[in-house]
Design a protein around this motif. Structure first.
Motif, PDB file in Angstrom:
ATOM      1  N   VAL A 525       0.854  -1.184   0.000  1.00 23.39           N
ATOM      2  CA  VAL A 525       0.000   0.000   0.000  1.00 23.39           C
ATOM      3  C   VAL A 525       0.895   1.241   0.000  1.00 23.39           C
ATOM      4  O   VAL A 525       1.808   1.345   0.809  1.00 23.39           O
ATOM      5  CB  VAL A 525      -0.911   0.015   1.239  1.00 23.39           C
ATOM      6  N   ASP A 546      -5.119   2.317  -8.170  1.00 26.36           N
ATOM      7  CA  ASP A 546      -5.853   3.148  -7.218  1.00 26.36           C
ATOM      8  C   ASP A 546      -7.330   3.036  -7.567  1.00 26.36           C
ATOM      9  O   ASP A 546      -7.869   3.842  -8.323  1.00 26.36           O
ATOM     10  CB  ASP A 546      -5.374   4.594  -7.311  1.00 26.36           C
ATOM     11  N   VAL A 632      -6.496  -5.507  -2.858  1.00 28.00           N
ATOM     12  CA  VAL A 632      -7.318  -4.465  -2.234  1.00 28.00           C
ATOM     13  C   VAL A 632      -8.433  -5.096  -1.410  1.00 28.00           C
ATOM     14  O   VAL A 632      -8.680  -4.704  -0.257  1.00 28.00           O
ATOM     15  CB  VAL A 632      -7.908  -3.532  -3.317  1.00 28.00           C
ATOM     16  N   TYR A 636      -9.035  -5.129   2.738  1.00 29.38           N
ATOM     17  CA  TYR A 636     -10.291  -4.630   3.317  1.00 29.38           C
ATOM     18  C   TYR A 636     -10.909  -5.694   4.225  1.00 29.38           C
ATOM     19  O   TYR A 636     -11.414  -5.384   5.308  1.00 29.38           O
ATOM     20  CB  TYR A 636     -11.261  -4.260   2.196  1.00 29.38           C
ATOM     21  N   ASN A 727     -10.971   1.470  -0.919  1.00 24.25           N
ATOM     22  CA  ASN A 727      -9.803   1.772  -1.739  1.00 24.25           C
ATOM     23  C   ASN A 727      -8.491   1.729  -0.964  1.00 24.25           C
ATOM     24  O   ASN A 727      -8.400   2.204   0.164  1.00 24.25           O
ATOM     25  CB  ASN A 727      -9.942   3.148  -2.380  1.00 24.25           C
ATOM     26  N   LYS A 728      -7.495   1.149  -1.596  1.00 19.50           N
ATOM     27  CA  LYS A 728      -6.110   1.222  -1.155  1.00 19.50           C
ATOM     28  C   LYS A 728      -5.258   1.471  -2.391  1.00 19.50           C
ATOM     29  O   LYS A 728      -5.431   0.808  -3.405  1.00 19.50           O
ATOM     30  CB  LYS A 728      -5.647  -0.085  -0.487  1.00 19.50           C
TER      31      LYS A 728
END
Length: 738
Positions: A525, A546, A632, A636, A727-728
């Protein structure tokens, strides 16, 4: 690599006794040091060539770790230990003195070591001393308990490294287990010509001496003359080491993450848990080329008042450790000199004013300023002495005055020829003013207040992190700490905390899975505004993903027949498993069958494990993006394991037709809005989602190539909506630069 178990001998036991750590910290230090040495070559092997990486937080005890590793290596019959200790004389001296102190080399008379040999030269004295020790090891009649270990410290400098090579290459180094410790292993050691070489199309195997930066070449030469060695890179910022080409000769084969003690305060402590300790420097207090500062900024004066009150409190409590403040304005020595002069003038004004009569206006006003700073400290220090007590006895201000006047202000740079070493025993309190000399590797004892109006520059995260001298073992006096930075730098550290923790977690999971470091996915990240490290050491490109409030789509789900078949089976099995949950999502009464779908909600975990993880896509653009997408979602899930996903079965699973472009990619996956104006009957496929949820659309397609007439039937593909909350920003190692 041969499995072996290091023994803990007298040298390590005596070091641990000297360090006087608490029981838990001692156990952790010993366990981690044993695991590092176990990854190095067994001393019983005839040859060995390993490269490892030890990753610790900034100011978290890396020197203690490699000192303990040095002692343990001696206990296990390593004959030579080389510490490459920094790129400057003061860092070399600092590391050398630390080794001498902790190993008690100047106090003991058992002659277990030949060292420290600092910057050895190719003289008969240095060469013969080392040769004599190696002959003792080769002589089977020589008493084992009298065999010495050679301890060498050398500056990370071409000339000094070449001198060391000249000494060693004239010795018999066969079956001589050697440990090379590269302190700050990401600094200057790596090949700074890597990007240029890649742009010229050169592979690692094709590089000549001219294609290697000088220090990198010297380190490679050092490794090549040692038949049995392990090269260990110690750093708090391993981004460059981890993301260089894995074929590079300094790419690590293994990694060990160090665990800091409970008293450690790092990025999370300051920028997440105790953000009130971090103070933004007002814009008007930061100099620019257009608007230089003519007088000391008010925030600097206030920061010094906070610091001096802490010094007075420490003196009242008979604190025997140091208290220090760091002022880090710029890399330019002229700026450093200006702040040095300001710090001295502020100190002198405080002392002179506090020496005035009690009813003098200036003194009364200054005491009011200090009282304001006192109230600030009181909010974070539970046992802070009273303000009257900090000032002095019976309304006199001699106690605070003495705390201020006894504080030593030092300019820490090479303006006068050589960066000074701080003798921390000379004074209780210091204010250090400097630039790069206060960056990487420089230990600031008892640092409480940091004033750093310096901007982040080009935004390389390793450089940003290495300036964080304010991290360290500060738990017992954390309330006295204050960090003054500009707003962009504060944001940079917050982003770095997320990046660093993600990197450590990923590496830990790789180790726990017992996977080789080469199998670790080179990704982390990292916000787009920042770079991992200086670009010249990388021979590969980087990919950025992204995904925020946008759709991820597969452009070529039909690349290979076996992939079509795999994804068809996986999708049909998944649809069967959720069939009982699916409901109609018909929408407007005038929608066509093409525009009517089925929908259900399931857990993100189920969608990820039972479906997404089983799909395969082979085209590079699809595969790379899909890998980032899964990263991603997985990140999460770790934070929100009970979150929901929305699944849409487009056209209720019936086939739709789509055209292929000349690049053999889906021309337009999403059906558009209908009609384009007036009352909306169908908003378009792109609006078929739950805005705040992970949404997966499943499409069943016949793909038609108009140019060739070829038709790919019953091809399943997906479109995935990533809401902003998920989002990361991901950075991944990409293809070789060409």
């Amino acid at each position: 690599m041969e499995n072996w178990t290091p023994i803990v001998g007298e040298e390590t036991e005596q070091l641990l006794e000297y360090l006087k750590l608490d029981e838990v910290s001692t156990k952790i230090l010993l366990k981690e040091t044993k695991s590092i040495l176990a990854l190095c070559g067994s001393p019983k092997q005839q040859t060995n060539s390993e490269t490892g990486l030890v990753f610790g937080y900034v100011q978290s005890g890396k020197t203690m770790s490699f000192t303990t590793l040095t002692a343990l290596a001696k206990d296990n019959d390593y004959q030579i230990i080389i510490v490459i200790a920094g790129i400057s004389t003061n860092l070399l001296d600092q590391s050398t003195k630390r080794l001498e102190k902790d190993l008690r080399l100047n106090e003991r008379f058992d002659r277990k070591w030949l060292g420290v040999k600092k910057n050895p030269t190719n003289t008969s004295t240095d060469r013969d001393d080392i040769s004599t020790v190696l002959k003792e090891w080769k002589n089977p009649t020589f008493p084992e308990d009298e065999r010495r270990t050679v301890l060498i410290t050398v500056m990370k400098n071409p000339r000094h490294l070449q001198n060391l090579i000249d000494v060693l290459q004239r010795l018999d180094l066969r079956e001589v287990p050697t440990l090379i410790i590269d302190d700050e292993g990401d600094q200057a050691s790596l090949n700074t010509k890597a990007m240029r070489n890649a742009m010229r199309g050169l592979t690692e195997e094709e590089l000549s001496e001219q294609d290697l930066s000088t220090i990198y070449r010297r380190i490679i030469e050092l490794k090549e003359i040692l038949p049995h060695h392990t090269f260990i890179q110690y750093t708090a910022t391993p981004q460059a080491n981890l993301f260089i080409n894995i074929l590079d000769r300094l790419s690590p084969n293994f990694i060990k993450l160090l665990t800091p003690g409970d008293a450690y305060t790092g990025g999370s402590t300051f920028f997440i848990d105790n953000h009130t300790l971090v103070r933004p420097i007002p814009i008007e207090d930061i100099a620019t080329d257009e608007e230089p500062l003519e007088t000391p900024p008010q925030s600097l004066i206030y920061a010094m008042q906070l610091f001096f009150l802490g010094v007075a409190a420490g003196k009242i409590k008979k604190d025997t450790n140091n208290r220090s403040m760091m002022i880090h304005p710029s890399r330019l020595q002229l700026d450093q000199r200006l702040y040095f002069d300001w710090a001295n003038s502020i100190k002198e004004r405080f002392v002179t004013t506090l020496q005035m009569e009690d009813d003098e206006f200036d003194k009364l006003e200054l005491i009011k300023e200090f009282e304001k700073a006192y109230q600030d400290l009181k909010r974070t220090v539970q046992d802070l002495p009273s303000f009257e007590n900090l000032l002095g006895n019976k309304l006199k201000t001699d106690r605070l005055e003495h705390a201020i006047s006894s504080t030593k202000i030092e300019e820490v740079n090479s303006r006068q020829g050589k960066t000074p070493l701080i003798n921390w025993k000379d004074h209780y309190a210091y204010i250090l003013v400097g630039g790069q000399s206060l960056d990487r590797g420089f230990t600031v004892e008892g640092l409480t207040v940091t004033y750093m109006p310096r901007p982040i520059g080009v935004g390389t995260v390793d450089t940003i992190q290495q300036r964080a001298r304010f991290f360290g073992y500060k738990r017992k006096y954390l309330g006295y700490c204050r960090i003054y930075l500009d707003e962009p730098t504060i944001n940079a550290y917050r982003h770095y905390v997320e990046h660093e923790e993600d990197l450590r977690k990923s590496l830990t999971e790789n180790n726990l899975a017992n996977r080789h470091l080469n199998d670790w996915e080179r990704e982390a990240v990292l916000e787009r505004a920042y770079q991992l490290a200086r670009k010249n050491v990388f021979s590969n490109e980087f990919e950025r993903f992204d995904l925020s409030n946008e759709w991820f789509r597969i452009s070529a789900p039909h690349d290979l027949d076996n992939i079509i078949d795999n994804n068809r089976k996986v999708t049909q099995s998944f649809i069967t498993s959720i069939q009982h949950l699916l409901q109609e999502d018909n929408g407007h009464a005038k929608r066509t069958d093409e525009q009517k779908h089925s929908v259900c909600k399931i857990s993100v975990r189920r969608a990820f494990d039972d479906y997404l993880m089983k799909l395969k896509f082979t085209r590079d653009s699809d595969s790379e993006g899909f890998t980032a997408l899964k990263s991603v979602i997985l990140r999460y899930l770790e934070a929100y394991p009970n979150s929901e996903a929305t699944i849409f079965l487009m056209k209720k699973g019936q086939i739709r037709e789509r055209q292929l472009t000349k690049k053999d990619e889906i021309q337009q996956l999403f059906q558009g809005k209908n009609p384009r104006t007036g009352e909306i009957i169908y908003p378009g496929d792109s609006e078929i989602k739950e805005f705040a949820n992970l949404t997966i659309q499943i499409h069943n397609l016949n793909l038609i190539n108009r140019d060739t007439g070829e038709v790919f039937e019953n091809v399943y593909t997906i479109a995935v909506w990533i809401p902003e909350s998920m989002n990361k920003s991901i950075i991944r190692l990409g293809k070789q630069i060409n």
